[in-house]
Write a protein that holds these residues in place. Structure first.
Motif, mmCIF file in Angstrom:
data_model
loop_
_atom_site.group_PDB
_atom_site.id
_atom_site.type_symbol
_atom_site.label_atom_id
_atom_site.label_comp_id
_atom_site.label_asym_id
_atom_site.label_seq_id
_atom_site.Cartn_x
_atom_site.Cartn_y
_atom_site.Cartn_z
ATOM 1 N N ARG A 37 0.829 -1.209 0.000
ATOM 2 C CA ARG A 37 0.000 0.000 0.000
ATOM 3 C C ARG A 37 0.865 1.261 0.000
ATOM 4 O O ARG A 37 0.541 2.250 -0.656
ATOM 5 N N SER A 38 1.978 1.211 0.712
ATOM 6 C CA SER A 38 2.931 2.315 0.672
ATOM 7 C C SER A 38 4.219 1.841 0.018
ATOM 8 O O SER A 38 4.629 0.684 0.186
ATOM 9 N N LEU A 39 4.850 2.720 -0.743
ATOM 10 C CA LEU A 39 6.104 2.369 -1.391
ATOM 11 C C LEU A 39 7.158 2.020 -0.350
ATOM 12 O O LEU A 39 7.981 1.115 -0.563
ATOM 13 N N GLU A 40 7.140 2.720 0.789
ATOM 14 C CA GLU A 40 8.141 2.467 1.824
ATOM 15 C C GLU A 40 8.083 1.021 2.320
ATOM 16 O O GLU A 40 9.127 0.395 2.551
ATOM 17 N N ALA A 41 6.879 0.477 2.474
ATOM 18 C CA ALA A 41 6.741 -0.905 2.944
ATOM 19 C C ALA A 41 7.307 -1.886 1.930
ATOM 20 O O ALA A 41 8.010 -2.839 2.284
#
Length: 251
Positions: A37-41
């Motif tokens: 869902r988030s690029l960071e994850a």
């Protein structure tokens, strides 16, 4: 086992089962396209895998409740590769609650959108890349909650709706895509143990005896087994016995 010739997309790859599956496929040599869902994850999982010496891994953002985000994700995958061999529809929102009134309208909409609509749209938008593969497989992590008549002690009604939507979609998709050589594989596990870190020594020491709860490793083994079968072997579903099924209400 060797998957060096496979390009694998995994949604929900930033944590829990999706992350464990990414590490497993990396160990088998697959090229990975990881979405969260988030690029960071997604980037965290990518960094972990690269730190282990596997550099054929890419990270993307994909909000399964947002059609525009799904389209952007599929377009980005298409810029990276000319085919997808395995799509694992793993991402979906979990929702629990004692009754229908216990959650917000937004929780209901997001759960159904990410689980049911998101699975459909990811598959739809990646289908051209799957059809470009010589051995395309679509794997969907459904749930026992998608089995008619099954009961879960805490799952919310909206979660049931999302999982029944996934089941209906994959059943219809299997019939539609079989003539084109695409295998559609659905898994219907009960709650399983995904608490162990795949990078920890405890991962390989997970008890997997007859009286132990279903382990994430066993679910991963089922997926790996199915996608490595010859193309005449079409395993369209895995159903699992629940060790301790929730009690049925007394009528």
């Amino acid at each position: 086992m060797n998957l060096t010739d496979r390009r694998v997309v995994i949604t929900g790859a930033g944590r829990d089962f999706g992350r464990a599956l990414a590490h497993h496929f990396a160990g088998l040599g697959a090229e990975l396209l990881l979405a969260a869902r988030s690029l960071e994850a997604a980037e965290r999982t990518r960094s972990e895998i690269r730190d282990r010496g596997h550099d054929r891994v890419h990270a993307f953002a994909c909000d399964l409740a947002d059609p525009a985000s799904i389209r952007e994700f599929a377009a980005a995958v298409g810029r990276r590769t000319d085919r997808v061999d395995v799509l694992v529809n793993n991402g979906a929102r979990w929702l629990e609650g004692p009754d229908l009134l216990s959650v917000s309208d937004e929780d209901v909409a997001d759960t159904i959108a990410s689980g049911s609509t998101g699975t459909i749209l990811v598959t739809k938008n990646l289908l051209p890349l799957l059809l470009a593969s010589d051995h395309p497989d679509v794997v969907t992590m459904v749930s026992v909650c998608g089995v008619p008549g099954a009961q879960h002690p805490v799952a919310h009604e909206a979660y049931y709706a999302a999982k029944h939507g996934q089941r209906g979609f994959t059943e219809a998709l299997s019939r539609r895509l079989r003539p084109q050589g695409v295998r559609v594989i659905s898994l219907f596990p009960p709650d399983f143990d995904s608490s162990r870190d795949p990078l920890s020594p405890e991962w390989d020491a997970t008890p997997r005896g007859a009286q132990d709860p279903l382990a994430a490793q066993s679910v991963i083994d089922c997926i790996t087994f199915a996608i490595q079968q010859p193309r005449d072997c079409y395993i369209n579903a895995f159903h699992f016995e629940s060790l301790n099924p929730p009690p049925r209400p007394v009528s």
